[in-house]
Design a protein around this motif. Structure first.
Motif, short mmCIF file in Angstrom:
data_model
loop_
_atom_site.label_atom_id
_atom_site.label_comp_id
_atom_site.label_asym_id
_atom_site.label_seq_id
_atom_site.Cartn_x
_atom_site.Cartn_y
_atom_site.Cartn_z
N MET B 48 -32.64 100.61 73.10
CA MET B 48 -33.48 99.58 73.71
C MET B 48 -34.75 99.31 72.90
SD MET B 48 -31.28 99.04 75.85
CE MET B 48 -31.84 97.74 76.90
N ASN B 49 -35.57 100.34 72.73
CA ASN B 49 -36.78 100.22 71.92
C ASN B 49 -36.90 101.48 71.07
OD1 ASN B 49 -38.04 97.80 73.35
ND2 ASN B 49 -37.96 99.24 75.03
N TYR B 50 -36.87 101.32 69.76
CA TYR B 50 -37.01 102.49 68.89
C TYR B 50 -37.55 102.06 67.53
CZ TYR B 50 -32.56 100.91 66.92
OH TYR B 50 -31.58 100.14 66.34
N CYS B 51 -38.10 103.03 66.79
CA CYS B 51 -38.64 102.74 65.47
C CYS B 51 -37.63 103.14 64.41
CB CYS B 51 -39.94 103.53 65.23
SG CYS B 51 -41.25 103.10 66.37
N THR B 61 -37.88 98.28 66.89
CA THR B 61 -36.79 97.33 67.08
C THR B 61 -35.94 97.80 68.26
OG1 THR B 61 -35.02 96.12 65.99
CG2 THR B 61 -35.25 98.45 65.41
N GLY B 62 -34.81 97.14 68.48
CA GLY B 62 -33.95 97.51 69.60
C GLY B 62 -33.62 96.27 70.40
N PHE B 63 -32.68 96.42 71.34
CA PHE B 63 -32.25 95.26 72.12
C PHE B 63 -33.42 94.66 72.91
CE2 PHE B 63 -30.71 93.19 75.93
CZ PHE B 63 -29.79 92.29 75.41
N ASP B 64 -34.11 95.52 73.66
CA ASP B 64 -35.22 95.03 74.48
C ASP B 64 -36.36 94.48 73.64
OD1 ASP B 64 -34.16 95.26 76.95
OD2 ASP B 64 -35.13 97.16 77.47
N ASP B 99 -48.17 94.33 81.38
CA ASP B 99 -47.85 93.18 82.22
C ASP B 99 -46.43 93.24 82.75
OD1 ASP B 99 -50.35 91.72 81.98
OD2 ASP B 99 -49.83 91.50 79.88
N CYS B 100 -45.58 94.03 82.08
CA CYS B 100 -44.22 94.18 82.60
C CYS B 100 -43.62 95.49 82.08
CB CYS B 100 -43.34 93.00 82.18
SG CYS B 100 -43.26 92.75 80.41
N ILE B 101 -42.65 96.00 82.84
CA ILE B 101 -41.90 97.18 82.41
C ILE B 101 -40.60 96.66 81.82
CG2 ILE B 101 -40.85 99.36 83.16
CD1 ILE B 101 -42.76 99.19 85.63
N TRP B 102 -40.44 96.81 80.53
CA TRP B 102 -39.29 96.19 79.83
C TRP B 102 -38.66 97.24 78.95
CZ3 TRP B 102 -39.65 90.41 78.19
CH2 TRP B 102 -38.37 89.97 77.82
N ASN B 103 -37.86 98.10 79.52
CA ASN B 103 -37.42 99.27 78.78
C ASN B 103 -36.18 99.87 79.41
OD1 ASN B 103 -38.53 102.60 78.32
ND2 ASN B 103 -37.87 101.28 76.70
N GLY B 104 -35.13 99.03 79.54
CA GLY B 104 -33.94 99.55 80.20
C GLY B 104 -34.29 100.02 81.59
N TYR B 262 -26.11 94.98 69.40
CA TYR B 262 -26.43 96.32 69.87
C TYR B 262 -25.31 96.95 70.70
CZ TYR B 262 -31.12 95.81 68.08
OH TYR B 262 -32.18 95.65 67.24
N ASN B 263 -24.18 96.23 70.78
CA ASN B 263 -23.03 96.76 71.50
C ASN B 263 -23.36 97.08 72.96
OD1 ASN B 263 -20.39 97.50 71.79
ND2 ASN B 263 -20.69 99.60 71.02
N VAL B 264 -24.05 96.16 73.62
CA VAL B 264 -24.34 96.31 75.05
C VAL B 264 -23.74 95.13 75.80
CG1 VAL B 264 -26.43 97.69 74.79
CG2 VAL B 264 -26.60 95.20 74.70
N HIS B 265 -23.71 95.20 77.11
CA HIS B 265 -22.99 94.22 77.91
C HIS B 265 -23.93 93.46 78.86
CE1 HIS B 265 -19.99 92.87 80.99
NE2 HIS B 265 -19.40 92.51 79.87
N ILE B 266 -23.94 92.15 78.73
CA ILE B 266 -24.77 91.31 79.62
C ILE B 266 -24.12 91.25 81.00
CG2 ILE B 266 -25.69 88.98 79.97
CD1 ILE B 266 -25.59 88.68 76.91
N THR B 267 -24.93 91.25 82.04
CA THR B 267 -24.38 91.26 83.40
C THR B 267 -23.64 89.96 83.70
OG1 THR B 267 -26.44 90.34 84.24
CG2 THR B 267 -26.20 92.73 84.36
#
Lengths: 214, 277
Positions: B48-51, B61-64, B99-104, B262-267
């Motif tokens: 999701m979020n990583y360096c 970088t990362g999906f989020d 302002d927001c929690i955006w981390n999986g 990122y090989n993840v699945h959208i709802t």
């Protein structure tokens, strides 16, 4: 990750640890002296207020003080006042100043009354008596207890991670994302080296000040 | 003299309080536009979020991360990423540090205090599928065949995570709360906990590698599907702005491209909002 890469990353975090340590000392050492004057004041209300303040600061965990300084303004006004690093320095400085003030007070009150009276007889002002007679003796006496507090400060810097100040322990925990755990224990080397240097420094300083011994 | 001073002080106090109260009335979106940026609260974890270069936040970088940047571009503001302690995420949000929690951030779950997360924050559309999974020591893997086999074992999970809520629901013994998901693996390795509950995305990234080679995911235990959403302050208008941007990105096909990367699945619920051209 190689040993070298890990060391470099930890050194980054260690820089933050050193910054918290140094800035806290810069602010807390003089602030502590002011607080100690307050707690020895002849003006009763001031003395009472300062002593209650010292009681509160020494009576509440430093971790909680970090939360209060950093999060409380946001709760009250809806937007934060301090950034994480500033909040850390404020909380640490006030906390350590209170501990220092009691050490200063012990040092100052240990100076025999006769010396001060002697100064008065010689026509010295209160300021002269303090700077020329009391202060130098106080510094000499408080080196061991101050050394104790300052060494504690080195390790207390790790508390700053609760409000996400990226110091060495925080970095080590983040490195776990690379499937390595040993950096966490490796941080001990940095702390030990730092405290080792401080210990030598205090030993040297104490020796320098023992000018009455041959 | 003293009376005059106290009167002046009282007036000043009332003035500052009323000033701060009026300044609070501005909406979140107004504040963000004024600042020219919004702050995302994150913790570092793949994917999701990583360096890419450890310790260098400019390589984040990362999906989020990428998605937040895309949304920011759509909204015409900048985005800033702030590392937070996951256990303090609601305080960080409420006090305006982020302002927001955006981390999986799993939205369809209760916190360990039994309160629905949706009651604590304003969620955007659910945008990603996820699940929690159970991780144990490889040597003890055979002992775990179903959720019932976890009862009576010591669990561990990140404090305030969906995994913690699950761990508490399946075992009667203590659940050790840690400040980061990664730390739960140390509990496992040291033997102070029997099983850990973490995001399946994270587990697949780490379990079986490096120092975690003696750990294994319990495939036999399936935990209900979860979805990720972005959490905004309660009664904020910022979540609607993000929603609009998400749907726009979906219609442009950018969201799907990113998910593939990122090989993840959208709802499915988000996919249903796609308006065919």
């Amino acid at each position: 990750m190689t040993f070298w890469q890990v060391t470099l990353n930890l050194l980054d975090g260690f820089g933050m640890t050193c910054a918290i340590f140094a800035l806290t000392l810069v602010f807390a050492l003089p602030l502590g002296l002011i607080i100690s004057f307050g707690s020895m004041s002849k003006f009763k209300p001031l003395k009472a207020v300062v002593r209650v303040f010292v009681w509160i600061i020494r009576g509440v965990p430093l971790m909680l003080q970090l939360f209060i300084v950093f999060y409380l303004p946001g709760f009250l006004f809806g937007s934060p006042i301090f950034n994480r690093f500033t909040a850390t320095i404020i909380a640490f400085s006030i906390n350590y100043a209170c501990y220092f003030s009691e050490i200063y007070r012990a040092g100052i009150e240990a100076i025999p009354r006769g010396q001060i009276e002697a100064g008065q007889v010689l026509g010295m002002t209160r300021f002269q008596i303090f700077t020329r007679i009391t202060l130098m003796q106080v510094i000499k006496r408080i080196v061991p207890p101050m050394g104790n507090e300052i060494i504690t400060l080195v390790k207390d810097t790790a508390l700053a991670r609760v409000i996400v100040v990226v110091e060495i322990l925080f970095v080590a925990e983040e490195l776990m994302a690379h499937a390595i755990i040993w950096p966490l224990f490796y941080t001990a080397v940095f702390y030990l080296a730092f405290v080792g240097v401080l210990t030598l420094l205090f030993g040297w300083f104490e020796k320098k000040l023992s000018y009455y011994k041959v | 003299m003293k009376k005059i001073i106290s009167v002046i002080l009282a007036v000043l106090m009332i003035a500052t309080i009323s000033l701060t109260l009026t300044s609070c009335k501005k909406s979140d979106w107004d504040n963000i536009q004024e600042k020219g940026e919004f702050v995302c609260g994150i913790t570092l974890y793949e994917p999701m979020n990583y360096c890419t270069v450890e310790g260098d936040m400019s390589t984040l970088t990362g999906f989020d991360t990428e998605l937040a940047k895309m949304v920011a571009e759509k909204l015409g503001v900048n985005v800033k990423f702030q590392k937070i302690d996951w256990g303090n995420k609601y305080i960080e949000l409420k006090t305006g540090n982020i302002d927001c929690i955006w981390n999986g951030f799993t939205s369809n779950t209760k916190d360990s205090d039994g309160i629905e997360r949706a009651d604590k924050v304003d969620f955007t559309h659910a945008y990603l599928d996820n699940a929690q999974c159970v991780v144990v020591k490889k040597s003890a893997l055979a002992n775990y065949t179903s959720a019932a086999s976890l009862s009576g074992k010591t669990g561990t999970a990140e404090t305030g995570s969906a995994g913690e809520s699950y761990a508490k629901s399946v075992t009667t013994v203590a659940v050790v709360g840690k400040t980061a998901q990664m730390e739960t693996f140390m509990e496992l390795k040291s033997g102070s906990a029997d099983f850990a509950v973490v995001d399946v995305l994270l587990a697949k990234q780490l379990v079986g590698k490096g120092d975690y080679s003696d750990l294994a995911i319990v495939e036999a235990i399936n935990i209900d599907k979860e979805v990720y959403s972005i959490g905004c302050r309660k009664n904020s208008d910022f979540d609607e702005k993000i929603n609009d941007a998400l749907v726009e990105l979906l219609n442009e096909g950018k969201l799907e491209t990113l998910a593939e990367k990122y090989n993840v699945h959208i709802t499915d619920t988000l996919m249903a909002l796609k308006t065919a051209k």
